[in-house]
Scaffold this motif. Structure first.
Motif, PDB file in Angstrom:
ATOM      1  N   ALA A 125      14.026   4.442   0.226  1.00  0.00           N
ATOM      2  CA  ALA A 125      15.257   4.247  -0.537  1.00  0.00           C
ATOM      3  C   ALA A 125      16.336   5.206  -0.056  1.00  0.00           C
ATOM      4  N   THR A 126      15.944   6.453   0.181  1.00  0.00           N
ATOM      5  CA  THR A 126      16.896   7.446   0.676  1.00  0.00           C
ATOM      6  C   THR A 126      17.454   7.032   2.028  1.00  0.00           C
ATOM      7  N   GLU A 127      16.608   6.522   2.905  1.00  0.00           N
ATOM      8  CA  GLU A 127      17.067   6.077   4.221  1.00  0.00           C
ATOM      9  C   GLU A 127      18.077   4.943   4.106  1.00  0.00           C
ATOM     10  N   TRP A 128      17.763   3.922   3.301  1.00  0.00           N
ATOM     11  CA  TRP A 128      18.676   2.792   3.138  1.00  0.00           C
ATOM     12  C   TRP A 128      20.026   3.260   2.594  1.00  0.00           C
ATOM     13  N   LEU A 129      19.979   4.146   1.605  1.00  0.00           N
ATOM     14  CA  LEU A 129      21.229   4.612   1.005  1.00  0.00           C
ATOM     15  C   LEU A 129      22.013   5.501   1.969  1.00  0.00           C
ATOM     16  N   GLN A 130      21.323   6.238   2.833  1.00  0.00           N
ATOM     17  CA  GLN A 130      22.017   7.026   3.856  1.00  0.00           C
ATOM     18  C   GLN A 130      22.693   6.111   4.877  1.00  0.00           C
ATOM     19  N   PHE A 131      22.030   5.003   5.233  1.00  0.00           N
ATOM     20  CA  PHE A 131      22.658   4.031   6.129  1.00  0.00           C
ATOM     21  C   PHE A 131      23.940   3.486   5.497  1.00  0.00           C
ATOM     22  N   ALA A 132      23.874   3.143   4.219  1.00  0.00           N
ATOM     23  CA  ALA A 132      25.051   2.613   3.520  1.00  0.00           C
ATOM     24  C   ALA A 132      26.165   3.653   3.477  1.00  0.00           C
ATOM     25  N   GLN A 162      16.391  -1.411  -4.614  1.00  0.00           N
ATOM     26  CA  GLN A 162      15.111  -2.098  -4.810  1.00  0.00           C
ATOM     27  C   GLN A 162      13.931  -1.199  -4.463  1.00  0.00           C
ATOM     28  N   CYS A 163      14.068  -0.411  -3.404  1.00  0.00           N
ATOM     29  CA  CYS A 163      13.004   0.534  -3.050  1.00  0.00           C
ATOM     30  C   CYS A 163      12.788   1.538  -4.175  1.00  0.00           C
ATOM     31  N   ALA A 164      13.880   2.079  -4.697  1.00  0.00           N
ATOM     32  CA  ALA A 164      13.773   3.052  -5.783  1.00  0.00           C
ATOM     33  C   ALA A 164      13.150   2.419  -7.024  1.00  0.00           C
ATOM     34  N   ALA A 165      13.521   1.186  -7.327  1.00  0.00           N
ATOM     35  CA  ALA A 165      12.951   0.493  -8.482  1.00  0.00           C
ATOM     36  C   ALA A 165      11.455   0.257  -8.295  1.00  0.00           C
ATOM     37  N   GLN A 166      11.057  -0.137  -7.085  1.00  0.00           N
ATOM     38  CA  GLN A 166       9.632  -0.348  -6.833  1.00  0.00           C
ATOM     39  C   GLN A 166       8.865   0.962  -6.914  1.00  0.00           C
ATOM     40  N   ALA A 167       9.463   2.045  -6.465  1.00  0.00           N
ATOM     41  CA  ALA A 167       8.817   3.354  -6.586  1.00  0.00           C
ATOM     42  C   ALA A 167       8.627   3.712  -8.055  1.00  0.00           C
ATOM     43  N   HIS A 168       9.627   3.424  -8.868  1.00  0.00           N
ATOM     44  CA  HIS A 168       9.528   3.716 -10.294  1.00  0.00           C
ATOM     45  C   HIS A 168       8.409   2.909 -10.945  1.00  0.00           C
ATOM     46  N   VAL A 169       8.326   1.637 -10.586  1.00  0.00           N
ATOM     47  CA  VAL A 169       7.261   0.786 -11.128  1.00  0.00           C
ATOM     48  C   VAL A 169       5.897   1.332 -10.718  1.00  0.00           C
ATOM     49  N   ARG A 170       5.759   1.749  -9.469  1.00  0.00           N
ATOM     50  CA  ARG A 170       4.462   2.274  -9.007  1.00  0.00           C
ATOM     51  C   ARG A 170       4.102   3.569  -9.733  1.00  0.00           C
ATOM     52  N   MET A 171       5.100   4.428  -9.966  1.00  0.00           N
ATOM     53  CA  MET A 171       4.814   5.671 -10.697  1.00  0.00           C
ATOM     54  C   MET A 171       4.384   5.366 -12.123  1.00  0.00           C
ATOM     55  N   CYS A 172       5.052   4.424 -12.777  1.00  0.00           N
ATOM     56  CA  CYS A 172       4.672   4.040 -14.144  1.00  0.00           C
ATOM     57  C   CYS A 172       3.286   3.426 -14.175  1.00  0.00           C
ATOM     58  N   GLU A 188       0.816  -1.218   0.000  1.00  0.00           N
ATOM     59  CA  GLU A 188       0.000   0.000   0.000  1.00  0.00           C
ATOM     60  C   GLU A 188       0.853   1.273   0.000  1.00  0.00           C
ATOM     61  N   ALA A 189       2.174   1.125   0.065  1.00  0.00           N
ATOM     62  CA  ALA A 189       3.055   2.294   0.122  1.00  0.00           C
ATOM     63  C   ALA A 189       2.999   3.061  -1.190  1.00  0.00           C
ATOM     64  N   THR A 190       3.036   4.370  -1.075  1.00  0.00           N
ATOM     65  CA  THR A 190       3.053   5.213  -2.269  1.00  0.00           C
ATOM     66  C   THR A 190       4.469   5.277  -2.823  1.00  0.00           C
ATOM     67  N   ALA A 191       4.579   5.752  -4.055  1.00  0.00           N
ATOM     68  CA  ALA A 191       5.900   5.927  -4.660  1.00  0.00           C
ATOM     69  C   ALA A 191       6.724   6.903  -3.828  1.00  0.00           C
TER      70      ALA A 191
END
Length: 101
Positions: free
Chosen positions: A30-37, A75-85, A20-23
């Protein structure tokens, strides 16, 4: 019993986001995960600069963690892209269905 220095690597690791998460929410995750990295990368770099010797096993573990965090972000960013499309395609179908909505 034989032991191996090889660690199982899984290219099939999958991040299951809330369906149910929005893009927008997925991009925030995705930003959070990448900031952790990024933070872990900085920490490891500081430790290497200050260390006289490097524990290769622990360094490898840290690098694997960075890889996993980065993979989650991608993966989060990719899923967001799929949801936007998907949302854009649905809007296109609604406009083209002849109802004018």
């Amino acid at each position: 019993m034989t032991t191996s220095n090889e660690h199982p690597t899984s290219d099939r690791m999958c991040y299951h986001a809330d369906p149910e998460a929005t893009a927008h929410a997925l991009l925030n995750q995705a930003t959070e995960w990448l900031q952790f990295a990024r933070g872990l990368t900085g920490l490891l770099a500081d430790l290497i600069h200050e260390a006289d010797t490097v524990d290769c096993k622990r360094m490898a573990l840290g690098l694997e963690a960075i890889g996993a965090l980065t993979n989650m972000g991608v993966q989060c960013a990719a899923q967001a892209h799929v949801r936007m499309c998907w949302e854009q395609a649905q809007r296109g179908c609604e406009l083209g269905d002849g109802t004018g909505r």
